[in-house]
Structure formats: C-alpha cells, structure tokens
Write a protein that holds these residues in place. Structure first.
Motif, PDB file in Angstrom:
ATOM      1  N   SER A 148       0.815  -1.217   0.000  1.00 12.49           N
ATOM      2  CA  SER A 148       0.000   0.000   0.000  1.00 12.49           C
ATOM      3  C   SER A 148       0.850   1.270   0.000  1.00 12.49           C
ATOM      4  O   SER A 148       0.405   2.325  -0.465  1.00 12.49           O
ATOM      5  CB  SER A 148      -0.949   0.006   1.197  1.00 12.49           C
ATOM      6  N   ASP A 149       2.088   1.188   0.524  1.00  7.74           N
ATOM      7  CA  ASP A 149       3.003   2.335   0.486  1.00  7.74           C
ATOM      8  C   ASP A 149       3.428   2.657  -0.937  1.00  7.74           C
ATOM      9  O   ASP A 149       3.708   3.822  -1.268  1.00  7.74           O
ATOM     10  CB  ASP A 149       4.265   2.054   1.306  1.00  7.74           C
ATOM     11  N   LEU A 150       3.537   1.631  -1.758  1.00  3.38           N
ATOM     12  CA  LEU A 150       4.155   1.765  -3.070  1.00  3.38           C
ATOM     13  C   LEU A 150       3.160   1.998  -4.200  1.00  3.38           C
ATOM     14  O   LEU A 150       3.516   2.571  -5.233  1.00  3.38           O
ATOM     15  CB  LEU A 150       4.971   0.501  -3.386  1.00  3.38           C
ATOM     16  N   GLU A 151       1.930   1.569  -4.020  1.00  7.96           N
ATOM     17  CA  GLU A 151       0.983   1.536  -5.137  1.00  7.96           C
ATOM     18  C   GLU A 151       0.783   2.898  -5.800  1.00  7.96           C
ATOM     19  O   GLU A 151       0.630   2.983  -7.022  1.00  7.96           O
ATOM     20  CB  GLU A 151      -0.360   0.982  -4.655  1.00  7.96           C
ATOM     21  N   SER A 152       0.777   3.962  -5.036  1.00  8.23           N
ATOM     22  CA  SER A 152       0.472   5.278  -5.603  1.00  8.23           C
ATOM     23  C   SER A 152       1.697   6.062  -6.048  1.00  8.23           C
ATOM     24  O   SER A 152       1.552   7.152  -6.638  1.00  8.23           O
ATOM     25  CB  SER A 152      -0.312   6.115  -4.582  1.00  8.23           C
ATOM     26  N   ILE A 153       2.908   5.559  -5.785  1.00 11.06           N
ATOM     27  CA  ILE A 153       4.103   6.365  -6.089  1.00 11.06           C
ATOM     28  C   ILE A 153       5.002   5.748  -7.143  1.00 11.06           C
ATOM     29  O   ILE A 153       5.934   6.396  -7.609  1.00 11.06           O
ATOM     30  CB  ILE A 153       4.927   6.651  -4.817  1.00 11.06           C
ATOM     31  N   LEU A 154       4.773   4.510  -7.548  1.00 11.70           N
ATOM     32  CA  LEU A 154       5.628   3.899  -8.556  1.00 11.70           C
ATOM     33  C   LEU A 154       5.400   4.555  -9.912  1.00 11.70           C
ATOM     34  O   LEU A 154       4.268   4.927 -10.251  1.00 11.70           O
ATOM     35  CB  LEU A 154       5.353   2.397  -8.652  1.00 11.70           C
ATOM     36  N   PRO A 155       6.465   4.698 -10.709  1.00 15.50           N
ATOM     37  CA  PRO A 155       6.302   5.299 -12.039  1.00 15.50           C
ATOM     38  C   PRO A 155       5.505   4.384 -12.964  1.00 15.50           C
ATOM     39  O   PRO A 155       5.356   3.184 -12.705  1.00 15.50           O
ATOM     40  CB  PRO A 155       7.744   5.457 -12.520  1.00 15.50           C
ATOM     41  N   GLU A 156       5.026   4.957 -14.036  1.00 14.49           N
ATOM     42  CA  GLU A 156       4.184   4.196 -14.960  1.00 14.49           C
ATOM     43  C   GLU A 156       4.983   3.129 -15.703  1.00 14.49           C
ATOM     44  O   GLU A 156       4.500   2.016 -15.916  1.00 14.49           O
ATOM     45  CB  GLU A 156       3.528   5.156 -15.959  1.00 14.49           C
ATOM     46  N   PRO A 159       7.950  -7.360   3.666  1.00 12.97           N
ATOM     47  CA  PRO A 159       7.084  -8.531   3.828  1.00 12.97           C
ATOM     48  C   PRO A 159       6.931  -9.287   2.511  1.00 12.97           C
ATOM     49  O   PRO A 159       7.100  -8.715   1.422  1.00 12.97           O
ATOM     50  CB  PRO A 159       5.747  -7.916   4.271  1.00 12.97           C
ATOM     51  N   ALA A 160       6.595 -10.565   2.603  1.00 14.26           N
ATOM     52  CA  ALA A 160       6.449 -11.402   1.412  1.00 14.26           C
ATOM     53  C   ALA A 160       5.443 -10.803   0.431  1.00 14.26           C
ATOM     54  O   ALA A 160       5.631 -10.874  -0.790  1.00 14.26           O
ATOM     55  CB  ALA A 160       6.036 -12.813   1.813  1.00 14.26           C
ATOM     56  N   GLU A 161       4.371 -10.200   0.949  1.00 11.39           N
ATOM     57  CA  GLU A 161       3.366  -9.603   0.071  1.00 11.39           C
ATOM     58  C   GLU A 161       3.965  -8.485  -0.783  1.00 11.39           C
ATOM     59  O   GLU A 161       3.623  -8.337  -1.975  1.00 11.39           O
ATOM     60  CB  GLU A 161       2.200  -9.056   0.893  1.00 11.39           C
ATOM     61  N   THR A 162       4.874  -7.711  -0.209  1.00 13.14           N
ATOM     62  CA  THR A 162       5.520  -6.632  -0.958  1.00 13.14           C
ATOM     63  C   THR A 162       6.419  -7.197  -2.052  1.00 13.14           C
ATOM     64  O   THR A 162       6.417  -6.708  -3.195  1.00 13.14           O
ATOM     65  CB  THR A 162       6.342  -5.741  -0.011  1.00 13.14           C
ATOM     66  N   ILE A 163       7.184  -8.223  -1.725  1.00 15.05           N
ATOM     67  CA  ILE A 163       8.048  -8.850  -2.715  1.00 15.05           C
ATOM     68  C   ILE A 163       7.218  -9.416  -3.865  1.00 15.05           C
ATOM     69  O   ILE A 163       7.540  -9.229  -5.047  1.00 15.05           O
ATOM     70  CB  ILE A 163       8.901  -9.965  -2.074  1.00 15.05           C
ATOM     71  N   ASP A 164       6.135 -10.102  -3.549  1.00 13.93           N
ATOM     72  CA  ASP A 164       5.267 -10.674  -4.589  1.00 13.93           C
ATOM     73  C   ASP A 164       4.688  -9.566  -5.471  1.00 13.93           C
ATOM     74  O   ASP A 164       4.563  -9.734  -6.695  1.00 13.93           O
ATOM     75  CB  ASP A 164       4.144 -11.479  -3.953  1.00 13.93           C
ATOM     76  N   TYR A 165       4.324  -8.460  -4.861  1.00 13.52           N
ATOM     77  CA  TYR A 165       3.780  -7.331  -5.621  1.00 13.52           C
ATOM     78  C   TYR A 165       4.815  -6.803  -6.616  1.00 13.52           C
ATOM     79  O   TYR A 165       4.505  -6.564  -7.800  1.00 13.52           O
ATOM     80  CB  TYR A 165       3.348  -6.235  -4.659  1.00 13.52           C
TER      81      TYR A 165
END
Length: 273
Positions: free
Chosen positions: A101-109, A125-131
């Motif tokens: 949730s930290d990354l979803e809105s700030i990653l470049p296109e 966390p594993a969920e972040t790595i999988d994302y």
C-alpha cells in the motif's frame, strides 16, 4: 523507463579504531550516487521517520520518502584500522516495513526494474516482494538484510547475527540476480531459483554464478579510507552495467573498479572529474 531502488535510509555511527563519525547511510543511499552517474533514470524510495534525512541524496527530485514511526540506526565498528574488511555491526532493528500500500500510488508508470535493499527481516514482507515481482521486470535483491536477526542487546541496540529462514527461497525465487558475500553464502548455500548469484569477498574479489562461474579480481586501492557501503556500491555499479550491456563479466569488472574508487573516499561514491 525507470529503475526503482527501494530500501531504508539510516543514521550510521562509523567507528574506525579510536575515531568515530556520524553520517547518513543505507544501501539505497549509497546506490543512488552510483546510479546518478551511470543510470540516471532511477527513483529511490526510502523509509524513515525524518524526511530531512534525504537531503544528502544526490538528486532530491528522484527520492520518495515513506514516513514511518522509526528510523534504522546502525553502528559500524572497524576494530583494525589496517584491515577494513573486518566489521562489527549493531542496530536498533527498527520494525518499519515497506508495504504494498506504500508503493501503489508512487511507482512510475514505466519501470526498468526493481532493486530491493532490506536492512533487516522486517523491511520487505512477502506480500511486498510478490507485488514487485508481479510487474514482470528485472528484480535485483540484496540478501543480507533478510538474514539479519537481533542477538545481544546493549543500550537499546543489538548485535547482529545472520540466520537462514524457511521462506527465503520463496522471496528470492525468480530474481534476475541476488547479491551476498561469502560469509552469507556459507550460511544459506547457493541453491536458489535465480538467474545469477553475485558473491562479493572484499579485497579478495567477487564471483558471479549462473550457468558458469566468473571470477572477478578486486581492483586494488592504495589508500583505503572508508569501506562502509562498498558492497552496495558494487551492487549498483553491477546492475547499471548489466542492464545496459547485458554482459555479466563486463558488469563485474566495472563494479570492481567503481567499488575500489569508493573505498578510497569517505562516504558514498563520487566520480573523480
């Protein structure tokens, strides 16, 4: 296209013999100086409690801060001034995970790849790595932080010990390259489902393992000043050249030269102009 470099920024105390200094650190911090020179289309994402900590980064326009309730603090102690390959390290082991949730809105296109720089086992966390893997772009992972666990406590900090854990294989699976040193390799082995394993060994050089093994000689530095961040510098230099040139051997030799230049100066890598 942008290379996204993610991991904590830290407050570091460096002790060499009887001399000490304080400075900003963290793998993403050290790597940003290398990418600024050799792969300018990058974004650095860091987590900490004090946004002003990023003021020392080479280009503030390329830095995104995830504000958390704590900051990583490290003490890097080099007991022997004539052998800076030997380091004793301790940390506050901050639990400030980087979440999907930290990354979803700030990653470049458009993304060239991800560089993942944990400093302890809580950071990703594993969920972040999988994302991050779900983007199907190159993924480069520093292994060391995933192995760090707290050992002996003293004055709010803990000495660090390295331990394997059960789901490390899942975290590393599918990475284009993982980066670790020989001590870490002796703990976890080399049997991972990754394209390349890059193993550093200080002044003894490095090796790159994929289908074959490539040995890379260390480039001698006649005036060793500061080895903190040398492995991070090597990793960034390697990635920059591997993405551009596709050659592991050329990338390894380039990274060795850049790492040698870094340890001849205090703080992060800066090119001699």
């Amino acid at each position: 296209m942008t290379l996204v470099v993610i991991g904590p920024v830290t407050k570091d105390l460096i002790v060499i013999g009887d001399k000490q200094s304080q400075k900003i650190g963290g793998a993403t911090y050290f790597q940003s100086f290398v990418f600024e020179e050799f792969y300018k289309d990058y974004m650095a994402i860091v987590n900490c409690a004090d946004e002003s900590m990023v003021n020392d980064f080479p280009d503030l326009d390329k830095v995104k801060v995830l504000l958390k309730e704590n900051t990583h603090y490290f003490i890097n102690r080099y007991p022997f001034e004539d052998d800076l390959d030997i380091r004793e390290q301790s940390s506050n082991f901050a639990e400030i995970p980087i979440l999907k949730s930290d990354l979803e809105s700030i990653l470049p296109e458009k993304i060239d790849g991800f560089v993942i720089n944990p400093l302890n086992r809580y950071d990703f966390p594993a969920e972040t790595i999988d994302y991050l893997k779900s983007f199907n772009v190159p993924v480069f992972i520093s292994v060391q932080g995933f192995l760090r666990v707290a050992d002996v406590e003293a004055n709010g900090n803990f000495t660090i010990k390295l331990e394997d854990f059960d789901n490390l294989s899942d975290i590393l699976r599918g990475a284009n390259a993982i980066f670790l040193d020989e001590a870490e390799a002796s703990i976890i082995g080399l049997d991972f489902d990754v394209d390349e394993t890059v193993i550093t060994n200080g002044s003894r050089g490095s090796r790159i393992i994929s289908d074959d093994e490539i040995r890379i000689d260390a480039v001698k530095c006649d005036n060793v000043v500061d080895t903190t961040g040398c492995g991070d510098t090597y990793m960034a230099a390697y990635i920059s050249q591997k993405l551009l040139l596709k050659s592991s051997e050329n990338a390894g030799n380039f990274a060795s030269r850049v790492a040698s230049d870094k340890i001849g100066q205090f703080g992060p890598y800066k090119i001699n102009r």
